[in-house]
Enzyme design. Structure first.
Site, short mmCIF file in Angstrom:
data_model
loop_
_atom_site.label_atom_id
_atom_site.label_comp_id
_atom_site.label_asym_id
_atom_site.label_seq_id
_atom_site.Cartn_x
_atom_site.Cartn_y
_atom_site.Cartn_z
N TRP A 6 -54.18 -20.26 -43.93
CA TRP A 6 -52.85 -20.79 -43.59
C TRP A 6 -52.05 -19.83 -42.74
CZ3 TRP A 6 -52.60 -25.61 -43.36
CH2 TRP A 6 -53.27 -26.42 -44.28
N ASP A 34 -44.27 -18.57 -46.01
CA ASP A 34 -44.80 -19.90 -46.31
C ASP A 34 -45.19 -19.93 -47.78
OD1 ASP A 34 -46.24 -22.21 -46.68
OD2 ASP A 34 -47.71 -21.82 -45.09
N LYS A 48 -47.75 -29.25 -53.51
CA LYS A 48 -48.57 -28.34 -54.32
C LYS A 48 -47.89 -28.11 -55.67
CE LYS A 48 -51.06 -27.83 -50.53
NZ LYS A 48 -50.84 -26.88 -49.46
C1 PLP Z 1 -51.04 -26.94 -47.96
C2 PLP Z 1 -50.49 -25.80 -47.20
C3 PLP Z 1 -49.98 -25.95 -45.90
C4 PLP Z 1 -50.01 -27.25 -45.15
O1 PLP Z 1 -49.15 -28.18 -45.67
P1 PLP Z 1 -48.93 -29.59 -44.95
O2 PLP Z 1 -47.94 -30.26 -45.82
O3 PLP Z 1 -50.25 -30.29 -44.93
O4 PLP Z 1 -48.43 -29.33 -43.59
C5 PLP Z 1 -49.45 -24.83 -45.28
N1 PLP Z 1 -49.41 -23.64 -45.90
C6 PLP Z 1 -49.89 -23.46 -47.14
C7 PLP Z 1 -49.81 -22.10 -47.78
C8 PLP Z 1 -50.44 -24.53 -47.83
O5 PLP Z 1 -50.91 -24.35 -49.08
#
Ligand code: PLP
Length: 359
Positions: free
Chosen positions: A102, A172, A196
């Site tokens: 990511w 993030d 998540k």
């Molecule tokens: C799942 C995830 C993403 C992507 O999320 P989307 O909603 O599909 O854009 C980005 N960063 C991390 C750390 C993630 O776990």
């Protein structure tokens, strides 16, 4: 349907009580005669839901007054692009730390907006250990430093917030927000997709310090512009109303669990239990350096690769769902977000031991 435990990395399981409340309120939200899905986002009922959502997130994360909250769409992936376009200002470079899939994606996208300084990379060790922040190349002329506190695919997590001097820290937190206590004042900007650890897909939370707002590149459309969205309280256009409502229910559930301090202890015990089981077995292994292991996403492989499909099939039959690893890495992955009860991890540990004994 008999009891199942869903270890999906996202979208992922939700607390059963939240789903039941949503079910009970589905046709008639608190005597309004409407489903939340049917409400105008400008109506009094939904405005109340939105206000509670804002207040509860602020309270749970102890977000200081000089931070604004946004509830946007497009997922963390949209934020990869909107962050540089919003906060570079007149700077031409930004620092990125590459600890897995990511952070790597965020870094690649940023290259179309600015010069990217790769402050550190775990590529050389195959993303199994986080380079010590004392060794990072931090360019103090950069606009910010971006990192990913929890790498959902590689299963790495920062135990502490790195020190980056005066640079605004951008994080993030898609896969570990609300899972452990953090000091928001150490960050310039925090963002996270909802699917998540906060609710269903559809909302992206952005927590941004006031001084980073109002620097957007000219020509950036208003819906992507933080200042515009702040002024319109994330309602410049129609927000993902039902997702806001469900995230709100999850936050109320979290408050009832003792808030983040309470759930953090549970999360710690769940992860310890599973890693201990992996480490004492001859069949299972996890490649990540112990200090950098994620509490949320636990990847593991089997010593005999030929047994993987047998393992996954047996797990599925016994109600342990979605243990298949990410297609990038293969193997297995168990995601232990807030909604996964300790009993689910304990049952998985017993299943794994029994599988090892019989194979
Ligand atoms: C799942 C995830 C993403 C992507 O999320 P989307 O909603 O599909 O854009 C980005 N960063 C991390 C750390 C993630 O776990």
């Amino acid at each position: 349907m008999s009891k199942v435990y869903n270890f999906s990395a996202g979208p992922s399981m939700l607390p059963e009580s939240v789903l039941k409340q949503a079910q009970a309120e589905m046709l008639d939200w608190q005597g309004s005669g409407m489903s939340v899905m049917e409400m105008s986002h400008r109506g009094a009922e939904f405005m109340g839901i939105a206000e509670t959502l804002h207040n509860d997130l602020r309270e749970l994360m102890a977000i200081p007054d000089n931070y604004k909250l946004l509830f946007l769409q497009g997922g963390a992936t949209a934020q990869f692009s909107f962050i540089p376009a919003n906060i570079l200002g007149d700077k031409t470079k930004a620092c990125y730390v590459n600890t897995g899939a990511w952070s790597g994606k965020a870094l690649e996208v940023a290259k179309s907006y600015c010069d990217v300084v790769v402050s550190a990379s775990a590529e050389a060790n195959n993303f199994t250990a986080i380079p010590n922040s004392s060794t990072w190349n931090i360019d103090q002329q950069a606009a910010y430093l971006h990192y990913t506190p929890n790498e959902t695919i590689h299963g790495l997590e920062f135990a502490n917030v790195p020190e980056v001097g005066n640079l605004p820290l951008v994080a993030d937190m898609s896969s570990n927000i609300l899972s452990r206590q953090i000091d928001v004042s150490k960050f310039g900007l925090i963002y996270a997709g909802s699917q998540k650890n906060m609710g269903p897909a559809g909302v992206t939370v952005v927590i941004v310090r006031e001084d980073l707002i109002g620097k957007a590149q000219s020509g950036l459309p208003d819906v992507f512009n933080y200042q515009q969205q702040v002024e319109h309280e994330s309602m410049l256009n129609t927000p993902a109303t039902y997702s806001w409502y469900l995230v709100g229910l999850v936050l109320q559930w979290l408050k009832a669990q003792g808030g983040i301090a309470g759930i953090e202890q549970v999360n710690q015990r769940k992860a310890q239990n599973l890693y201990a089981a992996i480490d004492r077995s001859d069949l299972y292994s996890n490649p990540v350096a112990i200090a950098d292991r994620s509490r949320m996403n636990v990847p593991f492989i089997l010593a005999d690769k030929g047994l993987e499909s047998v393992f996954l099939k047996a797990a599925q039959e016994q109600g342990f769902l979605a243990l298949k690893g990410h297609r990038l890495l293969g193997g297995m992955r168990a995601s232990l977000y807030n909604a996964m009860p300790e009993s689910g991890v304990e049952a998985l540990v017993q299943f794994m031991a029994e599988f090892e004994r019989t194979h």
